[in-house]
Design a protein around this motif. Structure first.
Motif, PDB file in Angstrom:
ATOM      1  N   ASP A  15      -1.548   2.494  -2.057  1.00 32.46           N
ATOM      2  CA  ASP A  15      -2.326   2.384  -3.297  1.00 32.46           C
ATOM      3  C   ASP A  15      -3.801   2.732  -3.022  1.00 32.46           C
ATOM      4  O   ASP A  15      -4.274   2.585  -1.893  1.00 32.46           O
ATOM      5  N   ARG A  17      -6.680   1.299  -4.035  1.00 33.37           N
ATOM      6  CA  ARG A  17      -7.666   0.230  -3.858  1.00 33.37           C
ATOM      7  C   ARG A  17      -7.605  -0.430  -2.483  1.00 33.37           C
ATOM      8  O   ARG A  17      -8.622  -0.653  -1.854  1.00 33.37           O
ATOM      9  N   ASN A  19      -5.283   0.648   0.024  1.00 29.80           N
ATOM     10  CA  ASN A  19      -4.670   1.576   0.974  1.00 29.80           C
ATOM     11  C   ASN A  19      -3.444   0.940   1.642  1.00 29.80           C
ATOM     12  O   ASN A  19      -3.256   1.040   2.845  1.00 29.80           O
ATOM     13  N   LYS A  21       0.805   0.315   1.523  1.00 28.20           N
ATOM     14  CA  LYS A  21       2.126   0.713   1.015  1.00 28.20           C
ATOM     15  C   LYS A  21       2.854  -0.486   0.411  1.00 28.20           C
ATOM     16  O   LYS A  21       3.679  -0.333  -0.485  1.00 28.20           O
ATOM     17  N   THR A  24       1.872  -0.737  -3.213  1.00 25.99           N
ATOM     18  CA  THR A  24       2.565   0.291  -3.991  1.00 25.99           C
ATOM     19  C   THR A  24       4.010  -0.115  -4.230  1.00 25.99           C
ATOM     20  O   THR A  24       4.526   0.010  -5.348  1.00 25.99           O
ATOM     21  N   ILE A  27       4.118  -2.892  -6.830  1.00 30.68           N
ATOM     22  CA  ILE A  27       3.849  -2.360  -8.176  1.00 30.68           C
ATOM     23  C   ILE A  27       5.075  -1.605  -8.698  1.00 30.68           C
ATOM     24  O   ILE A  27       5.443  -1.747  -9.862  1.00 30.68           O
ATOM     25  N   ASN A  28       5.722  -0.811  -7.827  1.00 30.01           N
ATOM     26  CA  ASN A  28       6.922  -0.082  -8.248  1.00 30.01           C
ATOM     27  C   ASN A  28       8.037  -1.031  -8.671  1.00 30.01           C
ATOM     28  O   ASN A  28       8.782  -0.740  -9.604  1.00 30.01           O
ATOM     29  N   LYS A  36       4.233   2.778 -15.055  1.00 26.35           N
ATOM     30  CA  LYS A  36       3.540   2.432 -13.820  1.00 26.35           C
ATOM     31  C   LYS A  36       2.101   2.000 -14.071  1.00 26.35           C
ATOM     32  O   LYS A  36       1.598   1.092 -13.411  1.00 26.35           O
ATOM     33  N   THR A  40       0.520  -1.409 -12.726  1.00 27.61           N
ATOM     34  CA  THR A  40      -0.673  -1.381 -11.869  1.00 27.61           C
ATOM     35  C   THR A  40      -1.754  -2.279 -12.454  1.00 27.61           C
ATOM     36  O   THR A  40      -2.380  -3.065 -11.735  1.00 27.61           O
ATOM     37  N   TYR A  44      -3.387  -5.622 -10.597  1.00 30.90           N
ATOM     38  CA  TYR A  44      -4.815  -5.751 -10.288  1.00 30.90           C
ATOM     39  C   TYR A  44      -5.480  -6.865 -11.103  1.00 30.90           C
ATOM     40  O   TYR A  44      -6.376  -7.548 -10.605  1.00 30.90           O
TER      41      TYR A  44
END
Length: 156
Positions: A15, A17, A19, A21, A24, A27-28, A36, A40, A44
């Motif tokens: 991601d 903000r 960095n 995985k 990400t 979120i997925n 998405k 996201t 956040y």
């Protein structure tokens, strides 16, 4: 017999903000109906809520440690031996540990109806960070189940 099928694992982009995985992936899994940007935003916003409520700890740390606290180390699998089915405790692979941790976290969040998802997610992450909450209870129950059935571990 042919070669055994091995699933391919796609590499995901970290991601922007943090960095990460892991973010990400989370979120997925949080995403519904391919939205998405909504997922996201929810994630956040939850971290911002955590930042306001827990000033002494970084929000990403709360997320990472909370998720780590929810991941199971051992689970029970059904195994048939001579007509009887036994619950056999087996160690959990790292990939499955992460998948179960995320799944249980999101089940707990989606189970709380009537409030914004970001608030529920923030509450559940903070609870998991403190080793409490619905997702941590689920992990605890799985571990307890494995402990109760360790007499059958020789069937593994």
């Amino acid at each position: 017999m042919g070669a055994e099928y091995v699933p391919t694992h796609r590499d995901i982009e970290p991601d922007p903000r943090f960095n990460s995985k892991l973010v990400t992936k989370f979120i997925n899994c949080l995403m519904l109906d391919g939205k998405k940007s909504v997922a996201t935003q929810v994630f956040y916003n939850a971290l911002e809520i955590i930042e306001k409520r827990m000033t002494d700890v970084e929000p990403y740390t709360v997320f990472a440690v909370g998720l780590e606290n929810v991941k199971p180390h051992i689970e029970v699998r059904s195994k048939r031996v001579g007509g009887a089915t036994y619950q056999v405790p087996t160690p959990v692979s790292p990939r499955r540990r992460q998948a179960l941790g995320i799944r249980w976290m999101l089940e707990a969040v989606r189970g709380k109806k009537g409030r914004p998802t970001a608030n529920s997610l923030a509450d559940e992450l903070m609870a998991a960070y403190r080793r409490e909450g619905a997702a941590f209870t689920k992990r605890d129950n799985v571990h307890r189940m494995a402990d109760a059935n360790k007499a059958f571990s020789h069937f593994a």
